[in-house]
Write an enzyme that holds these catalytic residues in place. Structure first.
Site, PDB file in Angstrom:
ATOM      1  N   SER A 189      26.377 -11.845  40.242  1.00  0.00           N
ATOM      2  CA  SER A 189      25.110 -11.069  39.723  1.00  0.00           C
ATOM      3  C   SER A 189      24.671 -10.024  41.166  1.00  0.00           C
ATOM      4  CB  SER A 189      24.269 -12.106  39.462  1.00  0.00           C
ATOM      5  OG  SER A 189      23.302 -11.523  38.628  1.00  0.00           O
ATOM      6  N   ASP A 365      28.036 -11.785  28.329  1.00  0.00           N
ATOM      7  CA  ASP A 365      27.295 -11.679  29.676  1.00  0.00           C
ATOM      8  C   ASP A 365      26.198 -10.920  29.174  1.00  0.00           C
ATOM      9  OD1 ASP A 365      26.805 -10.986  32.439  1.00  0.00           O
ATOM     10  OD2 ASP A 365      28.747 -11.161  32.611  1.00  0.00           O
ATOM     11  N   HIS A 397      26.977 -15.319  31.411  1.00  0.00           N
ATOM     12  CA  HIS A 397      26.657 -14.660  33.002  1.00  0.00           C
ATOM     13  C   HIS A 397      27.436 -15.138  33.859  1.00  0.00           C
ATOM     14  CE1 HIS A 397      24.876 -11.942  35.776  1.00  0.00           C
ATOM     15  NE2 HIS A 397      23.958 -13.008  36.111  1.00  0.00           N
TER      16      HIS A 397
END
Length: 411
Positions: A189, A365, A397
């Site tokens: 991320s 995601d 995610h």
């Protein structure tokens, strides 16, 4: 060679079990009162003790290919330190590949990789190398130093550069303190975003990049849906990882756009606060005694793939790093513009890289995979044919928590 093998059984002092996730105000207030540095250390150690080769004292013997321990690495500024988890081969190889460094996402911590530590340790043992997991400066259990950006608000480039430097310069400082020449960076991320930023600024120090659900890649408003971070239906047990195709990417983007159109009012409010530069952790801390209850609702929905004990332990871990003093979390409004897209998208910067770069997304995601696809093409046009992209089926995610990607990041 099995990283779990150890004939030297070490009995560590017992730790108190993690409390149940609070469902009432009284339990929430009790957990808020108990939170702090001591409880934070305990909550992290619970996760690390799942590894039989973890040693609290580095002088304790281990009869196996890998030994693990945690430490604080003090940086050039004595008030700055990075919380570090190390897994080192007990028989280092002179031909070992560069060590891997795991870098967590926004407001998270190294404990988010706890399910990946064992396969990565096995890789380190086989190759005679090392694996490290860090908490970014100002996040997790690293030093919570003041975060400020002095650049004028209208000078976007200067603001982004200054905010990025807070993190990537401390990573470079850590590398020097650890005596490492090159590293393979595995970022998730926002940690993936900072990994690219680091590689652009310190290109000779990066062996390769593995970017898991990277933030800040595509240009402009896109199909990202920040509120899907709270959607338990988007986080399965994991499936097969496959090379990304244009058709598959379009399907994922269509699903993201549909989800964005159906956001509830409450979720739109959470998204709005983030888009306006509020730290979601600041909001939680402001609720005081209600904080653990709010975090508990997130934990209950977010970690559906974990066992009940793992969920309780992750809740306690997240609770303690969330209630800690605000610091690096305030970077978000400088790095990301409204809509959760980057002010200086990585797709427009990635072509300067001359190293292997792998993008990995979950098929559920909330990060737009088109940015990864465009980045691979930009790399190719710049003469770097080492760009790759994969989609992990039935994954959200946190693709690191799916079975294929637990081994995938062992490259």
């Amino acid at each position: 060679m099995n990283a779990t093998a150890s004939s030297s059984s070490i009995s560590l002092p017992s730790l108190p079990p993690a409390n149940d996730i609070p469902s009432a105000f009284a339990a929430s207030m009790k957990q808020w009162w108990a939170a702090g540095e001591k409880q934070s250390a305990i909550s992290e150690e619970r996760l690390l003790r799942r590894l039989p080769f973890f040693r609290k004292d580095t002088s304790e013997p281990v009869d196996g290919p890998v030994v693990a321990h945690s430490s604080r690495v003090t940086l050039s500024n004595p008030k700055h330190y990075l919380n570090t988890f190390s897994m080192n081969a007990t028989s280092p190889s002179p031909t070992a590949p560069p060590p891997a460094v795991l870098l967590h996402g926004y407001g998270a911590g190294l404990g988010f990789y706890f399910q990946n530590f064992l396969p990565l340790a096995q890789w380190a043992g086989r190759r005679g190398s090392s694996v490290y997991a860090l908490d970014w400066l100002g996040m997790g259990r690293s030093a919570r130093v003041p975060f400020t950006v002095k650049a004028p608000r209208k000078d976007v480039a200067a603001r982004v550069t200054e905010a990025e430097a807070f993190f990537i310069d401390s990573l470079e400082d850590w590398r020097q303190k650890m005596g490492l020449d090159k590293m393979t960076l595995v970022g998730h991320s926002l940690g993936a975003y900072f990994s690219v930023a680091y590689a652009l600024k310190y290109p000779t120090r990066v062996n390769k990049l593995i970017l898991l659900s990277p933030a800040g890649v595509p240009r402009g408003p896109d199909a990202t849906v920040p509120s899907r971070e709270l959607d338990s239906s988007a986080h399965g047990a994991g499936g097969v990882a496959e090379a990304a195709s244009s058709k598959r990417i379009k399907e994922i983007e269509s699903e993201q756009k549909a989800a964005k159109a159906q956001e509830s009012r409450s979720r739109k409010l959470l998204t709005y606060l983030w888009e306006e530069g509020w730290s979601p952790f600041q909001v939680v801390r402001s609720t005081v005694f209600w904080g653990p209850l709010i975090i508990g609702k997130y934990s209950s929905r977010r970690f559906t793939g974990l066992t009940p004990q793992e969920t309780r332990e992750m809740h306690d871990y997240i609770l303690n790093i969330t209630l800690a003093k605000g610091s690096g979390e305030y970077c978000i409004s400088h790095i990301l513009a409204p809509g959760a897209h980057a002010r200086l998208p990585m797709v427009d910067r990635v072509d300067a890289l001359k190293i292997p770069v792998t993008f990995v997304y979950g098929d559920h995601d909330w990060m737009d995979p088109e940015g990864g696809q465009d980045s691979v093409e930009r790399l190719r046009q710049a003469g770097n044919g080492q760009g790759r992209m994969y989609i992990v089926n039935n994954a959200g995610h946190h693709v690191t928590w799916t079975t294929p990607s637990r081994s995938m990041i062992c490259w």
